[in-house]
Design an enzyme around this catalytic site. Structure first.
Site, PDB file in Angstrom:
ATOM      1  N   HIS A 280       0.805  -1.223   0.000  1.00  0.00           N
ATOM      2  CA  HIS A 280       0.000   0.000   0.000  1.00  0.00           C
ATOM      3  C   HIS A 280       0.841   1.278   0.000  1.00  0.00           C
ATOM      4  O   HIS A 280       0.789   2.109   0.907  1.00  0.00           O
ATOM      5  CB  HIS A 280      -1.117   0.020   1.054  1.00  0.00           C
ATOM      6  CG  HIS A 280      -0.769  -0.470   2.425  1.00  0.00           C
ATOM      7  ND1 HIS A 280       0.174   0.105   3.203  1.00  0.00           N
ATOM      8  CD2 HIS A 280      -1.283  -1.472   3.162  1.00  0.00           C
ATOM      9  CE1 HIS A 280       0.236  -0.511   4.354  1.00  0.00           C
ATOM     10  NE2 HIS A 280      -0.628  -1.473   4.353  1.00  0.00           N
TER      11      HIS A 280
ATOM     12  N   ASP B 213       4.935  -5.803  14.412  1.00  0.00           N
ATOM     13  CA  ASP B 213       5.672  -5.047  13.390  1.00  0.00           C
ATOM     14  C   ASP B 213       6.985  -4.458  13.928  1.00  0.00           C
ATOM     15  O   ASP B 213       7.863  -4.070  13.144  1.00  0.00           O
ATOM     16  CB  ASP B 213       4.813  -3.892  12.852  1.00  0.00           C
ATOM     17  CG  ASP B 213       3.773  -4.352  11.840  1.00  0.00           C
ATOM     18  OD1 ASP B 213       3.942  -5.436  11.261  1.00  0.00           O
ATOM     19  OD2 ASP B 213       2.793  -3.605  11.626  1.00  0.00           O
TER      20      ASP B 213
HETATM   21 FE1  FEO Z   1       0.982  -3.204  10.674  1.00  0.00          FE
HETATM   22 FE2  FEO Z   1       2.679  -5.763   9.321  1.00  0.00          FE
HETATM   23  O1  FEO Z   1       1.174  -4.797   9.777  1.00  0.00           O
END
Ligand code: FEO
Length: 404
Positions: free
Chosen positions: A27, A167
């Protein structure tokens, strides 16, 4: 026989995630080296799956789990982060495994219910400091709100000295190697910095607080297991220190010149500004948007002392790629830098003034008057651009030596 195998991290912890070799656009973030979606299987008396993977990779994850245990033996699932690269396969996983319980942070329970339109009671809440018994192992939790989603949390197994950091401390890097010391350090540095700049930079003050909290907790960490990229084993302290450092966004004697150009007028101004900066000993990253991705520009701003933006005026507007870059940078909030704008125009010259307004909106003070040149810069205009670079260079040297 399983098509995919798990990777043993400790006698009790296995990596059962997926490798996405193909992804190049996450994205808006250019993932030039692909990524992994890491899920982890903990073999306590109560077998526990930590996080899942992006939905299309459900089969790969199940295959890796099956190489260690029958998936139906999983008792618990912990969701450290509800973003769909980690929760996308969760509904199918729950249907296939039918675990006794699913755990998430309070915000995680809410987010998962909103993603999958579940009864919130599908998920049991755990909070910072809670201890979940897996029988012979304990798991504890620390909520890390807004790092980088409201639901984010990390999980820790004291006996194994393993921190599952979702993450946190991750990077987008597809590899068969699962440990940091199996990969070139400069690649890890590059990708970890890019990840921090593009995901965590707007939350830098919260990262600083998290790092303080981790120091206070004084966790013993043998393995730091993020949800993307390799598991940290040999460079745990190093990546923790890098995060502490990046979060400060302390400027180095570096400048980013980002621009786009139509007939190379703005490009030749960029080159002249670069010469002026270089003459003062400033390291310059010249980033033409025709060949540079905005996620790399963001990385360049993390420790830069100046952001110098150039655009032609096109029909009264900023060139679209430059406007998009400024919008992206606006969401990431680079700090501790000065700015300037430059460009070329034909019959009206609005872009430079608008760029100055955008820099002001980012809280970036101007270090020089905007340079706005009609059509093609002559020698005099190029000299003005060089002088502008030199003046900003002096300012940067002062900033970085602490004299201002
Ligand atoms: Fe915040 Fe890897 O998703």
């Amino acid at each position: 026989m399983s098509a995919f195998n798990a990777v043993r991290l400790t006698d009790r912890v296995y990596w059962v995630g997926a490798i996405d070799w193909a992804i190049r656009d996450f994205h808006g973030y250019r993932t030039g080296r692909g990524t992994t979606y890491n899920a982890f299987l903990v073999l306590g008396d109560r077998i526990t799956l930590i996080d899942t993977v992006k939905k299309p990779f459900f089969g790969e994850m199940m295959s890796r789990i099956s190489s260690v245990v029958d998936p139906s033996r999983i008792d618990y699932v912990v969701s450290n982060h509800s973003e769909m690269d980690h929760s996308g396969a969760l509904p199918e996983t729950l249907a296939a495994v039918r675990p006794g319980k699913v755990f998430a942070s309070p915000m995680g329970r809410k987010a998962l219910a909103l993603h999958f339109h579940w009864d919130p009671d599908t998920v049991e809440v755990v909070r910072s400091g809670d201890i979940l018994s897996l029988g012979d192992l304990d798991m504890t939790f620390l909520e890390t709100r807004m790092l980088h989603w409201p639901d984010s949390m990390v999980s820790y197994i004291p006996r194994e000295k393993v921190l599952f950091s979702q993450d946190g401390f991750g990077m987008h890097l597809a590899s068969t190697e699962r440990f940091d010391d199996e990969l070139p350090l400069h690649v890890l540095d590059e990708e970890a910095e890019k990840y921090f700049a593009n995901i965590l930079m707007p939350f830098s003050p919260l990262v600083t607080k998290l790092m303080e909290k981790l120091r206070e907790l004084d966790l013993s960490i043998d393995l730091l297991c993020p949800d993307h990229g390799p598991v940290w084993r040999s460079h745990v302290v190093r990546i923790l220190e890098k995060w502490s450092d990046w979060a400060l966004q302390k400027p180095k004697p570096r400048a980013v010149i980002v621009y786009d150009t139509m007939w190379r007028s703005t490009a030749s101004l960029a080159d002249a500004i670069c010469n002026g900066l270089s003459s003062k000993g400033v390291s310059v990253r010249v980033m033409p948007l025709g060949s540079t991705h905005i996620s790399d520009v963001a990385t360049g701003t993390l420790d830069a002392a100046a952001l110098i933006v150039g655009s032609p005026t096109i029909n009264g507007q900023i060139f679209p790629s430059v406007a998009a870059c400024m919008t992206y940078l606006g969401s990431l909030k680079p700090r501790n830098m000065v700015g300037a704008a430059f460009g070329s125009y034909g019959w009206s010259g609005e872009a430079v003034g608008r760029l100055e307004e955008l820099l002001g909106g980012l809280g970036i003070p101007l270090a020089a008057e905007g340079l706005n040149i009609n059509y093609v810069p002559d020698d005099g205009a190029l000299q003005r651009a060089t002088d502008m670079g030199a003046a900003i260079g002096d300012r940067i040297v002062g900033m970085c030596s602490g004299s201002e």
